[in-house]
Write an enzyme that holds these catalytic residues in place. Structure first.
Site, short mmCIF file in Angstrom:
data_model
loop_
_atom_site.label_atom_id
_atom_site.label_comp_id
_atom_site.label_asym_id
_atom_site.label_seq_id
_atom_site.Cartn_x
_atom_site.Cartn_y
_atom_site.Cartn_z
N THR A 73 67.92 27.36 67.05
CA THR A 73 68.05 26.89 68.44
C THR A 73 69.04 27.69 69.26
O THR A 73 68.73 28.15 70.37
CB THR A 73 68.45 25.40 68.45
OG1 THR A 73 67.38 24.63 67.90
CG2 THR A 73 68.73 24.91 69.86
N LYS A 156 70.90 18.64 73.60
CA LYS A 156 71.84 19.36 72.75
C LYS A 156 72.83 20.15 73.61
O LYS A 156 72.44 20.75 74.61
CB LYS A 156 71.10 20.33 71.83
CG LYS A 156 70.15 19.68 70.85
CD LYS A 156 69.45 20.73 70.00
CE LYS A 156 68.49 20.11 69.00
NZ LYS A 156 67.79 21.13 68.18
N ASP A 298 62.14 18.94 68.48
CA ASP A 298 62.78 19.55 67.31
C ASP A 298 63.26 18.48 66.33
O ASP A 298 63.04 18.58 65.12
CB ASP A 298 63.95 20.42 67.75
CG ASP A 298 64.61 21.15 66.59
OD1 ASP A 298 63.97 22.04 66.01
OD2 ASP A 298 65.76 20.81 66.26
N HIS A 478 62.70 25.77 60.25
CA HIS A 478 62.37 27.07 60.85
C HIS A 478 63.52 28.02 60.55
O HIS A 478 64.50 27.64 59.93
CB HIS A 478 62.19 26.92 62.36
CG HIS A 478 63.29 26.13 63.00
ND1 HIS A 478 64.50 26.68 63.38
CD2 HIS A 478 63.41 24.80 63.27
CE1 HIS A 478 65.29 25.75 63.87
NE2 HIS A 478 64.66 24.59 63.82
#
Length: 537
Positions: A73, A156, A298, A478
């Site tokens: 991210t 976030k 996510d 990921h």
């Protein structure tokens, strides 16, 4: 002659005006962990006014990829907006062990600032100080002599702070208290309108309502059955099955529960619209820039997985959220006056157990497995545990112990590399020297080199084989250089964007310099300056 001269002057004036014309507002949308494939897999169930509007009326890059390792991210958001990779902008992961300091570092940590708003100390001590390069948003601020506003918004902290850059007016992120918070890097106190928004506790309407399917369950035939063995459970609920009683989860925990539902996207949308209204974005002659990151996909992908009904429901709802946001922009900024791009900070792998059960010979690797094996091997081989740290396929050796035992680092690297290559999960191992002297012939080594900072990364970096993920048996993750993690959407829509589609391979670091050229402002200082000509022609 006089009339001809006047006409010529008018033509020159109009040409110069057209050359300097900019949109009133640029909106960058990042969907956390979105695969390009989702736009195709779920398209029959999308409305005509969300993703389809962007694709049908804008320009679609259907073969956009990340060009470095690791695909996480923080480096994803940083690379989109700086137009360069972690080797230059310095955000090498979400958090990492820094060789230069010998300590763990979180991407946006800043002990010199304080929390603004109703959040914990840890939640708010954040800033972009670890970001080494400028962003396209920074360059917009400079080009307008700081008169164009830049604001970043996300669930976030890293999704708000890194896109907004060093010179942002504000960055706001979500606290587990249910409030949007910021830090003293941006100001002495939260704007009054943010305090008023927080006081309304709008998040509770989503929590009280709970999470049920948007459409009849028969619609979700692109996903596996509800509650399957590849799904994790949000907040350890008894069953990963609809409907979800969010109020019961909230009562036992906190407002952080909103993050792991599609309503986190709706709440971000509400706050983004409030930001545009209260900050008067797009209302004067100076271009403003709003960065919006939708983080909830996510969280849901990690916990519940990419083949879950929950994830499909999240994207069907996000489609309606995007439609609502575009309609709002039409009414407030004016259709044709704003430029939107939508992409993702990374994609995501298939669940390895799901693949294995369907006869693909892959598996998951638990987080502690490699580190444990390395510690045992170095202890058995050298008489002492030589592993200082391990994270994200980076191996750090304890140089003090090597010195004490009079061990040659190059020889230790060679021996440990050879050991790692005996493990069935590992495809290749690269030393620091191989990474720094790569010639570009090895596609994966080149990607690793673009994500490698010699002051922060490991002495060794290795690559798992395709399909193998370092994660638990449920959900997904990921981070790799494989296409399931690198292939993301890129959609441009609005001001001076022609309709079209490109299947040529593009890379994520082309977005920022393209925007700089489109807006006729300086390039971010670390970019390689490769652009998307389709957007400029």
């Amino acid at each position: 002659m006089k009339n001809l001269f006047s006409s010529l002057l008018l033509l020159i004036s109009l040409t110069l005006f057209a050359q300097n014309e900019r949109p009133k507002l640029v909106v960058g949308i990042v969907v956390d962990q979105m695969k390009m494939e989702y736009l195709y897999r779920f398209q029959n169930d999308f409305s005509n006014n969300g993703f389809k509007r962007l694709m049908n009326e804008g320009f679609t890059f259907s073969n956009m990829h990340y060009n470095y390792f690791p695909t996480y991210t923080a480096p994803g958001h940083a690379s989109i907006y700086t137009g360069t990779t972690p080797s230059v902008h310095g955000i090498v992961s979400n958090e990492w062990f820094s060789r230069s300091t010998g300590k763990q570092r979180y991407c946006t940590d800043d002990d010199a600032v304080k929390t603004l708003g109703n959040g914990t100390t840890e939640e708010g001590q954040m800033s972009p100080k670890n970001l080494l390069a400028t962003t396209i948003t920074d360059e917009l601020r400079l080009s307008t002599n700081f008169r164009g506003k830049v604001i970043g918004i996300s669930m976030k902290d890293r999704g708000a702070i890194l896109p907004a850059g060093h010179f942002a007016n504000w960055a706001f992120w979500y606290s587990k208290t249910g409030d949007f918070i910021s830090s003293t890097f941006y100001g002495e106190k939260l704007p009054t309108w943010v305090e008023q928004f927080n006081a309304q506790k709008r998040y509770m309407k989503y929590i009280n309502k709970g999470w049920d399917l948007l459409k009849p369950i028969a619609t979700y035939d692109e996903s596996l059955p509800d509650e399957n063995p590849y799904e994790g459970k949000i907040y350890n609920v008894d069953n990963a099955i609809f409907p979800y009683n969010l109020k019961a989860i909230y009562d036992k925990n906190d407002a952080g529960v909103l993050r792991v539902t599609p309503f986190g996207n709706d709440f971000i949308n509400e706050f983004a619209k409030e930001t545009i209204e209260k900050e008067q974005l797009g209302k004067d002659e100076f271009t403003d820039f709003l960065t919006v990151s939708f983080s909830s996909p996510d969280y849901i992908g990690h916990i519940i997985g990419p083949r879950s009904i929950e994830l499909q429901d999240t994207y069907l709802r996000l489609d309606l959220t995007i439609a609502d946001f575009l309609s709002y922009l039409d009414k407030t900024v004016g259709k044709g006056n704003y430029l939107v791009f939508l992409t993702a900070d990374h994609a995501g792998a298939e669940n390895s157990e799901f693949l294995k059960d369907n006869k693909y010979n892959v598996t998951n690797v638990e987080y502690t497995e490699i580190k444990t094996l390395l510690k045992k091997f170095t202890t058995a081989t050298f008489g002492e545990d030589l592993i200082l740290s391990y994270a994200s396929s980076n191996v750090y050796f304890d140089k003090d112990k090597l010195k004490t035992k009079n061990l040659d680092l190059s020889n230790v690297k060679k021996i440990v590399s050879e050991y790692l290559m005996t493990l069935p999960q590992i495809r290749r191992v690269y030393t620091e020297e191989e990474i720094l002297t790569n010639c570009g012939n090895d596609y994966y080594l080149k990607a690793i080199a673009k994500g490698y900072d010699v002051t922060q990364n490991g002495d060794l970096v290795f690559q798992f084989k395709p399909g193998i993920i370092e994660y638990g048996k449920t959900g997904t993750t990921h981070g790799s250089t494989y296409t399931y993690d690198t292939h993301v959407p890129l959609l441009f829509y609005g001001w001076n964007i022609k309709k079209g589609e490109s299947h040529d391979k593009k890379v994520i670091t082309q977005i920022a310099p393209t925007l700089a050229q489109k807006l006729k402002i300086s390039l971010p200082n670390g970019t390689e300056s490769e652009v998307l000509l389709e957007i400029l022609e």
